[in-house]
Motif scaffolding. Structure first.
Motif, PDB file in Angstrom:
ATOM      1  N   TRP A   1      -9.772   1.274   2.511  1.00  0.00           N
ATOM      2  CA  TRP A   1      -9.976   0.585   3.801  1.00  0.00           C
ATOM      3  C   TRP A   1      -9.298  -1.131   3.823  1.00  0.00           C
ATOM      4  O   TRP A   1      -8.497  -1.081   5.024  1.00  0.00           O
ATOM      5  N   PRO A   2      -9.017  -1.291   2.953  1.00  0.00           N
ATOM      6  CA  PRO A   2      -8.611  -2.895   2.886  1.00  0.00           C
ATOM      7  C   PRO A   2      -7.321  -3.053   3.306  1.00  0.00           C
ATOM      8  O   PRO A   2      -6.850  -3.325   4.055  1.00  0.00           O
ATOM      9  N   ASP A   3      -5.572  -1.917   3.163  1.00  0.00           N
ATOM     10  CA  ASP A   3      -5.244  -1.762   4.002  1.00  0.00           C
ATOM     11  C   ASP A   3      -5.297  -1.635   4.517  1.00  0.00           C
ATOM     12  O   ASP A   3      -3.590  -2.443   5.716  1.00  0.00           O
TER      13      ASP A   3
ATOM     14  N   PRO B   1      -1.083   2.513  -3.575  1.00  0.00           N
ATOM     15  CA  PRO B   1      -1.024   1.958  -4.982  1.00  0.00           C
ATOM     16  C   PRO B   1      -1.091   0.434  -5.012  1.00  0.00           C
ATOM     17  O   PRO B   1      -0.095  -0.385  -4.121  1.00  0.00           O
ATOM     18  N   GLY B   2      -2.782  -0.098  -4.924  1.00  0.00           N
ATOM     19  CA  GLY B   2      -3.259  -1.531  -4.918  1.00  0.00           C
ATOM     20  C   GLY B   2      -1.806  -2.314  -5.610  1.00  0.00           C
ATOM     21  O   GLY B   2      -1.840  -3.093  -4.989  1.00  0.00           O
ATOM     22  N   GLY B   3      -1.385  -2.076  -6.966  1.00  0.00           N
ATOM     23  CA  GLY B   3      -0.514  -2.953  -7.455  1.00  0.00           C
ATOM     24  C   GLY B   3       0.654  -2.887  -6.997  1.00  0.00           C
ATOM     25  O   GLY B   3       1.445  -3.984  -6.986  1.00  0.00           O
ATOM     26  N   MET B   4       0.841  -2.115  -6.325  1.00  0.00           N
ATOM     27  CA  MET B   4       2.524  -1.895  -5.538  1.00  0.00           C
ATOM     28  C   MET B   4       1.974  -3.121  -4.408  1.00  0.00           C
ATOM     29  O   MET B   4       3.210  -3.422  -4.274  1.00  0.00           O
TER      30      MET B   4
ATOM     31  N   VAL C   1      -1.926  -9.737   1.896  1.00  0.00           N
ATOM     32  CA  VAL C   1      -1.351  -8.303   1.386  1.00  0.00           C
ATOM     33  C   VAL C   1      -1.593  -8.241  -0.354  1.00  0.00           C
ATOM     34  O   VAL C   1      -2.327  -7.085  -0.476  1.00  0.00           O
ATOM     35  N   ILE C   2      -1.542  -9.589  -0.650  1.00  0.00           N
ATOM     36  CA  ILE C   2      -2.145  -9.455  -2.279  1.00  0.00           C
ATOM     37  C   ILE C   2      -2.899  -9.210  -1.979  1.00  0.00           C
ATOM     38  O   ILE C   2      -3.759  -7.961  -2.844  1.00  0.00           O
ATOM     39  N   GLY C   3      -3.881  -9.813  -0.874  1.00  0.00           N
ATOM     40  CA  GLY C   3      -5.066  -9.393  -1.532  1.00  0.00           C
ATOM     41  C   GLY C   3      -6.068  -8.103  -1.593  1.00  0.00           C
ATOM     42  O   GLY C   3      -6.622  -7.194  -2.223  1.00  0.00           O
ATOM     43  N   ALA C   4      -5.522  -7.341   0.161  1.00  0.00           N
ATOM     44  CA  ALA C   4      -5.707  -5.698  -0.164  1.00  0.00           C
ATOM     45  C   ALA C   4      -4.931  -4.988  -1.125  1.00  0.00           C
ATOM     46  O   ALA C   4      -5.994  -4.031  -1.361  1.00  0.00           O
ATOM     47  N   GLY C   5      -4.110  -5.894  -1.241  1.00  0.00           N
ATOM     48  CA  GLY C   5      -3.643  -4.657  -2.890  1.00  0.00           C
ATOM     49  C   GLY C   5      -5.048  -5.093  -3.875  1.00  0.00           C
ATOM     50  O   GLY C   5      -4.463  -3.578  -4.961  1.00  0.00           O
ATOM     51  N   LEU C   6      -4.677  -5.712  -3.687  1.00  0.00           N
ATOM     52  CA  LEU C   6      -6.001  -6.706  -4.578  1.00  0.00           C
ATOM     53  C   LEU C   6      -7.664  -4.945  -5.114  1.00  0.00           C
ATOM     54  O   LEU C   6      -7.844  -4.747  -6.067  1.00  0.00           O
ATOM     55  N   LEU C   7      -7.567  -5.363  -3.930  1.00  0.00           N
ATOM     56  CA  LEU C   7      -8.975  -5.129  -3.364  1.00  0.00           C
ATOM     57  C   LEU C   7      -8.842  -2.981  -3.617  1.00  0.00           C
ATOM     58  O   LEU C   7      -9.840  -2.510  -3.947  1.00  0.00           O
TER      59      LEU C   7
END
Length: 212
Positions: free
Chosen positions: A170-172, A107-110, A156-162
């Motif tokens: 893939w960003p994670d 979950p990107g938002g989390m 990490v914040i950027g990965a969640g947003l992506l």
């Protein structure tokens, strides 16, 4: 300079000890939060960042012990930290590579929310330690770890947003791979300075200011 004389190496300001204790507690709490959320969400980036917090907590604890010890023992403590960071980097690397082939979309938002909480914790730690960013390898390792944590949290914040924007997983794992690289970079820097100080037979004390 008087602040760099060997006989003053063992003198650490009480405020520095208090700052180390504070950031140690912060890092242990954040390790627990990120480890639990990372486990249940499947986020490799959060799990990597949780290991980062655990490694930092160990670093702060070892630094507290090493304060007041001889240069030999402070150098040994710095080397232990360096090799420990290398091991953590390899663990994160392995976990990230597995995720590239068998991962799920977290979950990107989390991810971003927990990353923002971690960023707040690390910026607080950074502000507590900024006065003591220069010194021997044992002290320097504390600053390097905390500074790199802020970079990792932003990633990490950027990965969640992506993940949230694209729906891709893939960003994670890619951010987790980047955190593994940060572990390795810090480990090499700490080990290099520790080896240089061991050869020179002395180290600067807490409070000596120099270039990053």
């Amino acid at each position: 300079m008087a602040c760099c004389e060997p006989e003053l190496d063992r003198q650490a300001p009480p405020a520095y000890r208090r700052a180390l204790i504070a950031v140690l507690v912060i890092n242990l709490l954040m390790f627990g939060v990120e480890a639990l959320v990372g486990l249940f969400s499947g986020s490799r980036a959060l799990r990597a960042d949780a290991l980062d917090f655990l490694g930092d907590a160990a670093t702060y604890g070892l630094t507290l012990w090493a304060l007041g010890q001889s240069l030999v023992w402070r150098t040994r403590a710095a080397r232990i930290k360096g090799y420990s960071l290398l091991v953590l980097g390899l663990l994160v690397l392995g976990d990230s590579l597995v995720s590239l082939f068998h991962g799920v979309t977290p979950p990107g938002g989390m991810i971003s929310a927990i990353g923002a909480l971690a960023l707040t914790a690390n910026v607080t730690s950074l502000l507590l330690l900024v006065r003591y960013r220069d010194g021997d390898a044992n002290i320097r390792s504390v600053w390097l770890c905390t500074r790199n944590d802020v970079i990792a949290n932003l990633a990490v914040i950027g990965a969640g947003l992506l993940v949230l924007a694209t729906g891709s997983r893939w960003p994670d794992p890619l951010v987790a791979l980047g955190i593994a690289a940060l572990f390795t970079h810090s480990a090499v820097a700490i080990l290099r300075q520790a080896n240089d100080e061991a050869r020179a037979g002395r180290a600067p004390s807490v409070g000596c200011r120099g270039g990053d």
